[in-house]
Motif scaffolding. Structure first.
Motif, PDB file in Angstrom:
ATOM      1  N   SER A 245     -22.884  42.288   5.885  1.00  0.00           N
ATOM      2  CA  SER A 245     -22.668  41.512   4.661  1.00  0.00           C
ATOM      3  C   SER A 245     -24.040  41.288   4.031  1.00  0.00           C
ATOM      4  O   SER A 245     -25.065  41.678   4.590  1.00  0.00           O
ATOM      5  N   ASN A 246     -24.049  40.644   2.882  1.00  0.00           N
ATOM      6  CA  ASN A 246     -25.315  40.298   2.231  1.00  0.00           C
ATOM      7  C   ASN A 246     -25.821  38.984   2.810  1.00  0.00           C
ATOM      8  O   ASN A 246     -25.910  37.976   2.121  1.00  0.00           O
ATOM      9  N   GLY A 247     -26.122  38.996   4.106  1.00  0.00           N
ATOM     10  CA  GLY A 247     -26.525  37.767   4.781  1.00  0.00           C
ATOM     11  C   GLY A 247     -25.375  36.783   4.795  1.00  0.00           C
ATOM     12  O   GLY A 247     -24.217  37.173   4.901  1.00  0.00           O
TER      13      GLY A 247
ATOM     14  N   PHE B  92     -20.499  35.479   7.333  1.00  0.00           N
ATOM     15  CA  PHE B  92     -21.286  36.706   7.402  1.00  0.00           C
ATOM     16  C   PHE B  92     -20.524  37.676   8.286  1.00  0.00           C
ATOM     17  O   PHE B  92     -19.630  37.289   9.040  1.00  0.00           O
TER      18      PHE B  92
ATOM     19  N   GLU C 278     -22.841  34.489   3.026  1.00  0.00           N
ATOM     20  CA  GLU C 278     -22.204  34.517   1.713  1.00  0.00           C
ATOM     21  C   GLU C 278     -21.214  33.368   1.609  1.00  0.00           C
ATOM     22  O   GLU C 278     -20.780  32.812   2.619  1.00  0.00           O
TER      23      GLU C 278
ATOM     24  N   GLU D 115     -16.199  39.195  11.270  1.00  0.00           N
ATOM     25  CA  GLU D 115     -16.659  38.180  10.330  1.00  0.00           C
ATOM     26  C   GLU D 115     -16.677  36.832  11.027  1.00  0.00           C
ATOM     27  O   GLU D 115     -15.735  36.475  11.731  1.00  0.00           O
TER      28      GLU D 115
ATOM     29  N   TYR E   1     -25.192  32.579  12.646  1.00  0.00           N
ATOM     30  CA  TYR E   1     -25.942  33.626  11.948  1.00  0.00           C
ATOM     31  C   TYR E   1     -27.328  33.787  12.570  1.00  0.00           C
ATOM     32  O   TYR E   1     -27.783  34.915  12.827  1.00  0.00           O
TER      33      TYR E   1
END
Length: 127
Positions: free
Chosen positions: A95-97, A111, A99, A122, A83
């Protein structure tokens, strides 16, 4: 370091389904078995040897056309490091950072970034 240094392989392919029962039945006829399924039965991981399909019911919102695969998930050894590298490279995170989901025995951390063709990639680590 580069992202490729953390890649372990393809984790799964995400496939939205109009009917999860129909999807499980179809892939079952091809030899896939349900490896894991949510309690509400609306998401299942189907496995045949080293191929895994994550299918989840979206009903009438399923694309139902060629190119309907939602995402590919890459298995990584350290999702936090990947990440950080993705952010350094400026990849668009959709994505929301980072997850987590309670899938499998101990959950997963992931993520998602957007590729050049609007595909979702992903990066996923089993916890």
């Amino acid at each position: 370091m580069e992202i490729k240094e953390f890649v372990l392989g393809l984790q799964h392919i995400g496939l939205p389904a109009k009917s999860i029962e129909e999807t499980i039945r179809f892939y079952g006829e091809l030899g896939f078995e349900v490896a894991w399924q949510t309690e509400n039965g609306k998401c299942a991981f189907l496995k045949l040897q080293n191929i895994v399909i994550e299918t989840y019911e979206v009903g009438e919102h399923a694309a139902q056309c060629y190119g309907a695969i939602d995402h590919i998930a890459i298995d990584v050894s350290d999702v936090d490091r990947v990440y950080a590298l993705a952010q350094e490279k400026g990849y668009p995170v959709v994505s929301n950072g980072l997850e987590t989901l309670p899938f499998w025995e101990n959950g997963v951390k992931f993520f998602t970034i957007e590729g050049p063709n609007k595909e979702k990639v992903e990066f996923n680590q089993y916890l």
